[in-house]
Design a protein around this motif. Sequence first.
Motif, PDB file in Angstrom:
ATOM      1  N   HIS A  29       0.819  -1.212   0.000  1.00 25.92           N
ATOM      2  CA  HIS A  29       0.000   0.000   0.000  1.00 25.92           C
ATOM      3  C   HIS A  29       0.857   1.268   0.000  1.00 25.92           C
ATOM      4  O   HIS A  29       0.384   2.333  -0.377  1.00 25.92           O
ATOM      5  CB  HIS A  29      -0.940  -0.009   1.211  1.00 25.92           C
ATOM      6  N   GLY A  40      -1.870   6.426  -7.858  1.00 29.62           N
ATOM      7  CA  GLY A  40      -2.844   6.115  -6.826  1.00 29.62           C
ATOM      8  C   GLY A  40      -3.106   4.631  -6.749  1.00 29.62           C
ATOM      9  O   GLY A  40      -2.938   3.903  -7.723  1.00 29.62           O
ATOM     10  N   ASN A  42      -5.903   1.971  -4.478  1.00 29.70           N
ATOM     11  CA  ASN A  42      -6.980   1.817  -3.500  1.00 29.70           C
ATOM     12  C   ASN A  42      -7.342   0.357  -3.359  1.00 29.70           C
ATOM     13  O   ASN A  42      -7.276  -0.402  -4.328  1.00 29.70           O
ATOM     14  CB  ASN A  42      -8.236   2.583  -3.957  1.00 29.70           C
ATOM     15  N   HIS A  44      -9.880  -2.205  -3.522  1.00 27.27           N
ATOM     16  CA  HIS A  44     -11.164  -2.264  -4.223  1.00 27.27           C
ATOM     17  C   HIS A  44     -12.101  -3.298  -3.601  1.00 27.27           C
ATOM     18  O   HIS A  44     -13.286  -3.045  -3.442  1.00 27.27           O
ATOM     19  CB  HIS A  44     -10.916  -2.584  -5.703  1.00 27.27           C
ATOM     20  N   TRP A  49      -4.690  -5.466   2.210  1.00 25.65           N
ATOM     21  CA  TRP A  49      -3.928  -5.248   0.985  1.00 25.65           C
ATOM     22  C   TRP A  49      -3.108  -6.460   0.576  1.00 25.65           C
ATOM     23  O   TRP A  49      -2.771  -6.621  -0.583  1.00 25.65           O
ATOM     24  CB  TRP A  49      -2.958  -4.080   1.192  1.00 25.65           C
ATOM     25  N   LYS A  56      -6.965  -4.741  -5.678  1.00 20.29           N
ATOM     26  CA  LYS A  56      -6.565  -3.342  -5.609  1.00 20.29           C
ATOM     27  C   LYS A  56      -6.807  -2.666  -6.960  1.00 20.29           C
ATOM     28  O   LYS A  56      -6.731  -3.311  -7.999  1.00 20.29           O
ATOM     29  CB  LYS A  56      -5.076  -3.200  -5.247  1.00 20.29           C
TER      30      LYS A  56
END
Length: 152
Positions: A29, A40, A42, A44, A49, A56
């Motif tokens: 991350h 970026g 995130n 998802h 992570w 992700k």
Amino acid sequence: MAISGKISVEVAIKVEASKFFHILKKEFHNIQNICERVHGANLHEGDDWHHTDSVKHWTCLIDGKVITCKEKIEAIDEEKKSLSYKLFDGDVGQNYKVFEVNFQVTETNNECSLVKWTIEYEKINEDAKTPYAYLEFLEKGTKEVDDHLHKA
């Protein structure tokens, strides 16, 4: 022109294999804070992570173009210090039926290591490019992570 294939790159780094492996296994991350080409990331799907069930969403600069894709860890081998990822959807899904990224880091000598990235792909059609730009992205990102860890 080949529809599927495998390409790879090896990158020498100045840090121990275990340190480099740790950042990809446990601190993935943070890559968006280390690598300038990662715009970026995130979570998802899922709540961790670093779990194989999590997905992700990434936004990255590859070959001068901002691309998006989703990524999922397929396999983790702590003994071999290797990870396998599946990339899909977004720009990747528009060009490739299969896009798997494999990573392994091995010790070469005192506090130095060798990182090998391999991309296995199957293009949607012959017009899709062989993903050399993705390999270059991984190579440059590896050097950025190495520099970050070497300074720490």
